[in-house]
Design an enzyme around this catalytic site. Sequence first.
Site, mmCIF file in Angstrom:
data_model
loop_
_atom_site.group_PDB
_atom_site.id
_atom_site.type_symbol
_atom_site.label_atom_id
_atom_site.label_comp_id
_atom_site.label_asym_id
_atom_site.label_seq_id
_atom_site.Cartn_x
_atom_site.Cartn_y
_atom_site.Cartn_z
ATOM 1 N N LYS A 52 0.846 -1.234 0.119
ATOM 2 C CA LYS A 52 -0.080 0.146 0.140
ATOM 3 C C LYS A 52 0.826 1.189 -0.062
ATOM 4 O O LYS A 52 0.633 2.122 -0.817
ATOM 5 C CB LYS A 52 -0.855 0.148 1.308
ATOM 6 C CG LYS A 52 -1.903 -1.054 1.139
ATOM 7 C CD LYS A 52 -2.721 -1.152 2.426
ATOM 8 C CE LYS A 52 -3.721 -2.451 2.175
ATOM 9 N NZ LYS A 52 -4.265 -2.870 3.597
ATOM 10 N N GLN A 96 -4.312 -1.717 9.935
ATOM 11 C CA GLN A 96 -4.133 -3.032 9.065
ATOM 12 C C GLN A 96 -4.880 -4.244 9.945
ATOM 13 O O GLN A 96 -4.587 -4.371 11.244
ATOM 14 C CB GLN A 96 -2.843 -3.426 8.671
ATOM 15 C CG GLN A 96 -2.698 -4.681 7.954
ATOM 16 C CD GLN A 96 -3.321 -4.689 6.419
ATOM 17 O OE1 GLN A 96 -3.279 -3.437 5.739
ATOM 18 N NE2 GLN A 96 -4.179 -5.689 6.225
ATOM 19 N N ASP A 119 -11.340 2.453 4.123
ATOM 20 C CA ASP A 119 -11.641 0.962 4.095
ATOM 21 C C ASP A 119 -13.202 0.905 4.086
ATOM 22 O O ASP A 119 -13.659 -0.241 3.780
ATOM 23 C CB ASP A 119 -11.016 0.128 5.565
ATOM 24 C CG ASP A 119 -9.885 -0.435 5.246
ATOM 25 O OD1 ASP A 119 -9.506 -0.699 4.142
ATOM 26 O OD2 ASP A 119 -9.228 -1.009 6.152
#
Length: 294
Positions: A52, A96, A119
Site C-alpha cells: 500500500k 491493518q 476502508d
Amino acid sequence: MAKLIDGRAIAEKVYVDLRREIAELKSKGVTPGLAVILVGDNPASRAYVRSKDKMCRDLGLHSVKLELPTSTTQAELLARVKALNLDSAIHGILVQSPPPKQIDEALIVRALDPRKDVDGFHPENIAKLALGDPTGLVPCTPLGVQRLLIESKIDIDGAHAVILGRSMIVGKPLALLLMQKSKNANATITVVHSRSRDLEKITRSADILIAAIGQPNFVKAEHVGDGAVVIDVGINRLEDAASERGYRLVGDVAFDEVAGKAAAITPVPGGVGPMTIAMLMSNTVKAAGAISLA
Ligand code: NDP
C-alpha cells in the site's frame, strides 16, 4: 475455456484515471495523504502495508506508515487515530487487520473520522452504502469486484449474483453494492454461508458467482453453472515445499476445473487482490477531494 479476467491490467487502467485526478487535486494545492497503521508483526499484514505504501509513492500520494509494537494498548492506538483525524495532510486512515488480541477493532473503526475511513467499515459509511448515498466510502474489495465486472463488460443489471460468504469486509457490503438501484448494479443477490442448505444448487444457478469464504479450492466445477462468471476473492496460503517461500497462494475456487466450465474467471493471485489496493487508492483520492474541496 473461460476468459481470464486480468486484475492487474484492470488495476493499471484504474491508475491511469487516478493519476489524472491526483494531478488535478495537486493543481489545487491538495496532495492526497494516506496513513496506514500496522500493529504487531504479522508477516502477511506487513506485506500488505508495504505494498500500500509503495503504491501511494508510485502515484505521488503522501504516505505515512506507522509501525507500532504488538504490545500497543487500545488507548495508545486510539490516541494515534485521533491525532490522524486532526492531521490536515492525511485524508485516509486505515488500521491493518487483524490487530493483536488486546485491540477492539470495532471500537477503533468507530473512532475514525468517517470522511477518512478509506476502508469503508465505519458504521456511517456502511449506512450510506445501505441507503445508496454516493457520498460514502465503500469497502475496497467489494468496490474492486464491481469494477472488475464493469471493466470486463459483464452485465450486472438483472443478473443473478451469488455471493459465497457474509463477512463485513466482503460478502455483506458486496451484496449491498450490487443490489443498488443504479447503473452497474441492479443484480438479484443471493448470499450463501456456512449454514446455507443446498449450497451447490444455489451457486449453480448464478450468472455471477463470487467466492469469499477463505477455504482453499472450495468451489468445484459442480458448484458452477455453464457459462457463469466466477470471481475469486479468496487468498489462502497452502504449504508448498517446492516454493521458495514455503507456501503458495490459492483462491477459494479450484481454478483449473472451474475454468473449464465458466465463461470468465479471475486468477489468484492477479485477480481481485490488485483491485483492492487500486480501490484503496481511489477511496483516498475521493476522500481528499471531499475533505479539501468541501
Ligand atoms: P471471513 O472468515 O470473515 O468470512 C468467511 C465467510 O465465508 C463467512 O461468512 C463464513 O460463513 C463463510 N464460509 C466459511 N466456510 C464456508 C463453507 N465451507 N461454506 C459456506 N460458507 C463458508 O473471511 P473474509 O470475508 O475476511 O475473507 C474471505 C476470503 O477472502 C479469505 O480468503 C481472505 O483472505 C480473502 N480476502 C481477499 C481480499 C482481496 O483483496 N482479494 C480482501 C479480503 C479478503 P459464516 O458466516 O456462516 O461463518
